[in-house]
Scaffold this motif. Structure first.
Motif, PDB file in Angstrom:
ATOM      1  N   ASN A 130       0.823  -1.218   0.000  1.00 54.11           N
ATOM      2  CA  ASN A 130       0.000   0.000   0.000  1.00 54.11           C
ATOM      3  C   ASN A 130       0.856   1.267   0.000  1.00 54.11           C
ATOM      4  O   ASN A 130       0.536   2.260  -0.676  1.00 54.11           O
ATOM      5  CB  ASN A 130      -0.928   0.006   1.210  1.00 54.11           C
ATOM      6  CG  ASN A 130      -2.055  -1.005   1.067  1.00 54.11           C
ATOM      7  OD1 ASN A 130      -2.401  -1.373  -0.064  1.00 54.11           O
ATOM      8  ND2 ASN A 130      -2.626  -1.439   2.184  1.00 54.11           N
TER       9      ASN A 130
ATOM     10  N   TYR B 193       0.481   3.924  -2.952  1.00 56.14           N
ATOM     11  CA  TYR B 193      -0.035   5.293  -2.789  1.00 56.14           C
ATOM     12  C   TYR B 193       1.027   6.388  -2.982  1.00 56.14           C
ATOM     13  O   TYR B 193       0.706   7.542  -3.220  1.00 56.14           O
ATOM     14  CB  TYR B 193      -0.677   5.435  -1.401  1.00 56.14           C
ATOM     15  CG  TYR B 193      -2.012   4.725  -1.319  1.00 56.14           C
ATOM     16  CD1 TYR B 193      -3.107   5.185  -2.063  1.00 56.14           C
ATOM     17  CD2 TYR B 193      -2.177   3.607  -0.512  1.00 56.14           C
ATOM     18  CE1 TYR B 193      -4.330   4.540  -1.993  1.00 56.14           C
ATOM     19  CE2 TYR B 193      -3.398   2.949  -0.442  1.00 56.14           C
ATOM     20  CZ  TYR B 193      -4.463   3.414  -1.189  1.00 56.14           C
ATOM     21  OH  TYR B 193      -5.665   2.764  -1.134  1.00 56.14           O
TER      22      TYR B 193
ATOM     23  N   LYS C 108      -4.915   9.050 -10.437  1.00 56.77           N
ATOM     24  CA  LYS C 108      -5.981   8.674  -9.503  1.00 56.77           C
ATOM     25  C   LYS C 108      -6.858   7.569 -10.079  1.00 56.77           C
ATOM     26  O   LYS C 108      -7.239   6.629  -9.381  1.00 56.77           O
ATOM     27  CB  LYS C 108      -6.823   9.916  -9.183  1.00 56.77           C
ATOM     28  CG  LYS C 108      -7.902   9.663  -8.150  1.00 56.77           C
ATOM     29  CD  LYS C 108      -8.670  10.930  -7.845  1.00 56.77           C
ATOM     30  CE  LYS C 108      -9.749  10.658  -6.820  1.00 56.77           C
ATOM     31  NZ  LYS C 108     -10.544  11.882  -6.515  1.00 56.77           N
TER      32      LYS C 108
ATOM     33  N   LYS D 192      -5.078   4.274 -10.051  1.00 57.77           N
ATOM     34  CA  LYS D 192      -5.035   3.716  -8.696  1.00 57.77           C
ATOM     35  C   LYS D 192      -6.352   3.035  -8.318  1.00 57.77           C
ATOM     36  O   LYS D 192      -6.382   1.976  -7.684  1.00 57.77           O
ATOM     37  CB  LYS D 192      -4.719   4.816  -7.689  1.00 57.77           C
ATOM     38  CG  LYS D 192      -3.263   5.260  -7.721  1.00 57.77           C
ATOM     39  CD  LYS D 192      -2.990   6.328  -6.678  1.00 57.77           C
ATOM     40  CE  LYS D 192      -1.510   6.743  -6.719  1.00 57.77           C
ATOM     41  NZ  LYS D 192      -1.203   7.769  -5.713  1.00 57.77           N
TER      42      LYS D 192
ATOM     43  N   GLU E 283      -6.711  -0.873  -7.455  1.00 58.79           N
ATOM     44  CA  GLU E 283      -7.307  -1.304  -6.179  1.00 58.79           C
ATOM     45  C   GLU E 283      -8.354  -2.387  -6.402  1.00 58.79           C
ATOM     46  O   GLU E 283      -8.404  -3.400  -5.682  1.00 58.79           O
ATOM     47  CB  GLU E 283      -7.936  -0.101  -5.467  1.00 58.79           C
ATOM     48  CG  GLU E 283      -6.951   0.752  -4.706  1.00 58.79           C
ATOM     49  CD  GLU E 283      -7.644   1.903  -3.999  1.00 58.79           C
ATOM     50  OE1 GLU E 283      -8.830   2.175  -4.307  1.00 58.79           O
ATOM     51  OE2 GLU E 283      -7.020   2.522  -3.129  1.00 58.79           O
TER      52      GLU E 283
END
Length: 615
Positions: free
Chosen positions: A475, A479, A486, A489, A493
């Motif tokens: 993680n 991140y 964005k 990501k 996820e």
């Protein structure tokens, strides 16, 4: 094991207080005999040549002490075990008993128990006497009339029943008593009755004829004859001329066969041939064959019972012996199981299939070993004990296999991730675009992990746990990677969540398949156990029916004789006994369904118990 003894040893001796003792030397010899035994006992008045016949059965000229004076040489009961000369897989146990009526001893109670022990322990009882079978000879066999007081068949359920001991069930003695052979030594008469030549057996039957009448004298005359005719399933007679001249008799042990009277040698040969061919293996009530080891234990049980002042009980003896044998059977069967599972244990970690298949196969062998040795486990107490022990050992093996898999998988992942951990420390994944490199390296390692063989049952579970543990570092890299937008990501996820869910589903499916496999294997194992028990029960039922059939046949023969000779009242009483035996024979098969119904649910579900850690 076939034991070779160079000579006889004392089996049971009596002390000055009238107590009997089983000699350890003899017990140790018997403990080494795991084959069935044919037990031949000889009883009779002292100095009647009993020991010579036993020596001939042993294939020897000497062994059991003969003696050449009026002094009785045999004290207590002496034993000589030899391989059976004509039946492979069996041992011949010869018992030479202390002479009855020894003037030095003067203890008729001791004589009675010696005779009783010979009856209880043997499969063939030889009664040895001299001269002729006249009334005096029969009356000297008065010990047979006391058997109903010294032996009972059923165990007493309450103290109040003690008054009923003797007589109530003695008609069943014929089911369990040995065959009876009367050996008449120094016989000088012609085998002739009323001017007609007769056989030795006809001579014995004539001597055992009953008298009509109800007087005390007639009752006393008939009683020993009735007992012999009623208690023993078969009767046989042999008559022997004197083996040699009076002068030569003093050195009988050293005489060669050519020095003995031919007619005596011919009768001896026929006697031995008959004993070898017709004497069966010693069996217990219910038809279970007795091994040498069991015979030693049986002798100890009867000796202890007599010393305690109690009546010898066939049921109690069988139960006590069964408890000993069944416990030993559990231990032997468990040893077979543990030994059989050692091979698969050496290969841990393995898949559930490997463990369950081996467990199914080896436990079947263990059950077979138990069934072979056990008997009269009516409440399945010992079968339950075996299954519980096997089940617990199996559960422990599953745990061991699980732990071995756990250790191996963790060690494998640790080694595979070693280089990646080094890169992590050096910050290679903390750069822009580092997460993509991290995922590529991680996925390559997972693929390599999956390709490694023999990881066992915990492979997927350990991988999931491992990836969860590395989640925080992934993680952080994810991140902080500035290259990812964005939107990227969010997509990544979702992909990670999906991958984790697939792994969990895969693990759950694997657990379900393994559980189904174990349940199926356990069901097959239970079916196999029931099949084995059914086969054993059917065999035991046949044995018990044969036992009862022989008893009925013996009683029917006696019934016909009584009717033929005009003893209608006695025949009617015997007919009632025959009907009882036939009813008992017919009811034997009813136990099968009840027994098998109890076998199904004897094993606790250890696989789902608190002690089992399921993966």
């Amino acid at each position: 094991m076939r034991v070779m003894m160079s000579g006889p040893v004392c089996l049971i001796e009596s002390d000055k207080n009238g107590k009997f003792h089983l000699r350890k030397e003899a017990k140790d010899i018997l403990d080494g005999i795991n084959e069935p035994v044919v037990v031949v006992s000889v009883v009779g008045l002292y100095r009647t040549g009993k020991s010579y016949l036993m020596n001939r059965l042993a294939g020897q000229q000497s062994g059991f002490a003969l003696g050449n004076t009026i002094e009785s040489k045999t004290k207590g009961i002496w034993m000589w075990c030899v391989p059976h000369p004509s039946k492979t897989g069996q041992n011949l146990v010869l018992l030479d008993t202390e002479g009855l009526g020894d003037v030095d001893k003067g203890d008729s109670k001791n004589d009675g128990w010696i005779f009783c022990l010979a009856v209880l322990l043997s499969s063939t009882l030889v009664y040895n006497s001299r001269g002729t079978i006249d009334n005096d000879a029969v009356q000297k066999l008065h010990y047979v009339t006391n058997l109903a007081e010294q032996i009972k068949i059923k165990s007493l359920s309450s103290p109040s029943e003690e008054d009923d001991v003797g007589g109530e069930d003695d008609y069943k003695f014929v089911c369990f008593f040995p065959s009876f052979v009367w050996s008449v030594r120094d016989f000088t008469l012609e085998l002739e009755i009323a001017g007609k030549q007769v056989t030795e057996d006809e001579y014995l039957d004539f001597a055992l004829n009953l008298k009509h009448g109800k007087s005390r004298n007639v009752s006393d005359y008939n009683l020993p004859r009735e007992c012999i005719r009623s208690y023993f399933p078969s009767r046989k007679c042999f008559v022997f001329q004197s083996p040699a001249s009076p002068e030569s008799m003093k050195r009988l042990e050293s005489l060669k066969e050519q020095d003995l009277v031919p007619a005596f040698m011919e009768a001896t040969s026929r006697f031995c041939d008959y004993i070898f061919a017709e004497s069966g293996v010693k069996t217990l009530k219910g038809g279970h064959k007795v091994t040498g080891k069991m015979f030693g234990n049986l002798a100890q049980i009867y000796v202890d019972t007599i010393n305690s002042g109690n009546v010898a009980c066939l049921d109690n003896a069988v139960v006590a012996l069964a408890n000993q044998e069944n416990q030993a059977a559990v231990e032997e069967a468990l040893k077979v199981y543990k030994s059989g599972m050692e091979e698969v244990k050496k290969k841990f970690p393995v898949n559930v299939t490997d463990v369950t298949q081996e467990h199914q196969s080896v436990s079947s062998l263990a059950t077979s070993e138990f069934i072979k040795r056990s008997f009269k486990d009516d409440n399945q107490e010992y079968l339950k004990k075996l299954e519980e022990n096997i089940g617990q050992y199996y559960v422990n093996l599953l745990d061991e296999n699980l732990n071995a898999s756990d250790r191996k998988c963790k060690e494998l992942l640790k080694n595979l991730f070693f280089k990646m951990n080094e890169r992590l420390k050096e910050g290679e994944y903390s750069r822009c675009g580092g997460y993509e490199v991290y995922c590529r390296d991680r996925d390559a390692i997972i693929e390599q992990y999956h390709s490694e063989p023999n990881k066992g049952v915990r492979d997927e579970a350990v991988l999931i746990e491992f990836m969860k543990e590395r989640g925080p570092e992934a993680n952080v890299i994810f991140y902080t990677d500035e290259k990812l937008t964005k939107k990227e990501k969010e997509v990544q996820e979702e992909r990670e969540k999906k991958t984790l869910m697939e792994q969990k589903c895969k693990e759950e499916e694997k657990k379900r398949v393994e559980s189904d496999l174990m349940i199926k294997a356990e069901k097959m194992r239970q079916e196999d156990r029931i099949k084995q028990m059914e086969e054993k029960l059917n065999k035991e039922i046949e044995q018990r029916r044969d036992e009862m059939e022989k008893a009925v046949e013996s009683k029917l023969k006696e019934y016909e004789e009584l009717m033929k000779k005009g003893f209608k009242e006695k025949a009617e009483l015997l007919d009632q006994e025959i009907k009882k035996l036939q009813e008992e024979k017919e009811s034997i098969g009813e136990v099968v369904g009840k027994f098998l119904g109890n076998v199904v649910d004897i094993v606790p579900n250890l696989l789902t118990g608190k002690g089992f850690k399921w993966r």
